[in-house]
Design an enzyme around this catalytic site. Sequence first.
Site, PDB file in Angstrom:
ATOM      1  N   THR A 122       0.812  -1.121  -0.143  1.00 36.96           N
ATOM      2  CA  THR A 122      -0.271  -0.009  -0.053  1.00 36.96           C
ATOM      3  C   THR A 122       0.811   1.263   0.125  1.00 36.96           C
ATOM      4  OG1 THR A 122      -0.200  -0.084   2.377  1.00 36.96           O
ATOM      5  CG2 THR A 122      -2.102  -0.865   1.063  1.00 36.96           C
ATOM      6  N   GLY A 164      17.115 -10.680   3.168  1.00 38.64           N
ATOM      7  CA  GLY A 164      16.011 -11.405   2.019  1.00 38.64           C
ATOM      8  C   GLY A 164      15.030 -11.947   2.842  1.00 38.64           C
ATOM      9  N   ALA A 165      14.650 -11.641   3.964  1.00 35.34           N
ATOM     10  CA  ALA A 165      13.717 -12.285   4.633  1.00 35.34           C
ATOM     11  C   ALA A 165      12.455 -11.368   4.653  1.00 35.34           C
ATOM     12  CB  ALA A 165      14.255 -12.694   5.968  1.00 35.34           C
ATOM     13  N   LEU A 190      12.255  -8.580   6.264  1.00 31.81           N
ATOM     14  CA  LEU A 190      12.746  -7.704   7.605  1.00 31.81           C
ATOM     15  C   LEU A 190      13.342  -6.524   7.234  1.00 31.81           C
ATOM     16  CD1 LEU A 190      13.160 -10.758   9.976  1.00 31.81           C
ATOM     17  CD2 LEU A 190      10.996  -9.809   9.299  1.00 31.81           C
ATOM     18  N   SER A 214      16.423  -5.657   5.846  1.00 32.29           N
ATOM     19  CA  SER A 214      17.890  -5.650   6.169  1.00 32.29           C
ATOM     20  C   SER A 214      18.507  -4.386   5.539  1.00 32.29           C
ATOM     21  CB  SER A 214      18.565  -6.836   5.992  1.00 32.29           C
ATOM     22  OG  SER A 214      18.311  -7.426   4.755  1.00 32.29           O
ATOM     23  N   GLU A 272      17.513   3.550  -2.603  1.00 34.55           N
ATOM     24  CA  GLU A 272      16.636   2.354  -2.918  1.00 34.55           C
ATOM     25  C   GLU A 272      16.306   2.602  -4.379  1.00 34.55           C
ATOM     26  OE1 GLU A 272      16.280  -1.438  -1.892  1.00 34.55           O
ATOM     27  OE2 GLU A 272      16.461  -0.102  -0.142  1.00 34.55           O
ATOM     28  N   ASP A 293       9.585   0.997   4.834  1.00 36.11           N
ATOM     29  CA  ASP A 293      10.555   0.635   5.740  1.00 36.11           C
ATOM     30  C   ASP A 293      11.501   1.527   6.378  1.00 36.11           C
ATOM     31  OD1 ASP A 293       9.460  -1.627   4.651  1.00 36.11           O
ATOM     32  OD2 ASP A 293      11.099  -2.079   3.046  1.00 36.11           O
TER      33      ASP A 293
END
Length: 405
Positions: A58, A143-144, A146, A148, A181, A193
């Site tokens: 979103t 890469g989970a 979360l 990183s 990013e 994030d």
Amino acid sequence: MSRSGRAGERRSGTPPGRGAGAAGVRERVEREFAERFGGAPTFVVRAPGRVNLIGEHTDYNDGFVLPIAIDREVRIALRPRGDGRVVLRSLDYDETLVLEPAAVRRTGAGWGEYVKGVAWALREAGLTAAGWEGVMAGDVPRGAGLSSSAAVELAALRAFAAAGGLPWRPLEMARLGQRVENAWIGVASGIMDQTVIAAGRAGHALLIDCRSLAIEPAPLPDGAAVVVLDTGTRRGLVGSAYNDRRRQCEAAARHFGVAALRDVALDGFRERAAGLDPVTHRRARHVVTENDRTLRAADAMRRGDVAGLGRLMDASHASLRDDFQVTNAALDAIVEIARAQPGCHGARMTGAGFGGCAVALVDADAAAAFVAEVGRRYAALTGLRAECYVCQAADGASVEKGPGA
Ligand code: GLA
């Protein structure tokens, strides 16, 4: 989210799924700093990973998200340098990056690009990117889902701010992290994030309006635990599927004649969705309903309604699986298993998807049994090993040690 999923990778040290703990990571970076550079660091900075409770895909639709910063983090011990250079040792990669902030060049993938991107973004914004030497380590699984990589970005921003005496304005720093990013790494990710990593509040989720960046902290309900369920599956090159979803959402917004899908309410969607092709229709339905669920979830948190929050998380997963189509078999399996356990109020995938982690809301006194049983059943069903752990909502990026800290 990283294109290559490599930032924050842990090669050695703590086993996957078990955080080194704040003290462990801090001790490692300070010890290595003394060995490598001599003496004590002037500053130790930290930036956490994050788990999103609800509001997925979103943020880049100008919508609402409800993440927490978690007690897994990236730390940097550092000291300003007089020659303007940055010399950074990564303990997790066993590599050293040397850069001149005024002359950074993109040379490939990997953790160093995030730090170079930060130097570039600071200078592009007209801010000083001072020199420093430091040691970095972390315990955010890579890469989970979360975040990183965003944790590395914000830790680096914190380091540059400390070394150069820049005022720390969390939302401005979040925007710079997103710029890294988007423009340096090349993933068109949203602002969730970096915002929660910069501005997180211990014990709280943040309801973030991703258009205005207005933030409302929402207390985690008493007696409930947030459990991360890492499926152990990873999908490399998430970037292209992610960017596809983003384009589909933009096409849907054009259909509705609005700036972003945030501007389409549930009623308006029902009235005007005819004419969308079936795939775009599904993508838009996810975003419109997810925004609604996220606002209702924040409301449930305000009222301490754990059961209501859990039901919304369940509905979010169904929508991500069926409409947005960003789950995988492992995520669907672990969510099903989690929901069947006593004390579980709800579960869903978290982050960009395609692999990585789910998050469950569980009665705190049932959490230990929940973690053990989900791991056992998931292994029996899939043959994979899940890493499941209770996490705490932490503060956003901070200076832990330093003059005045
Ligand atoms: C990744 C991106 C975020 C957000 C999520 C999905 O984590 O970095 O901006 O879009 O995916 O909600």
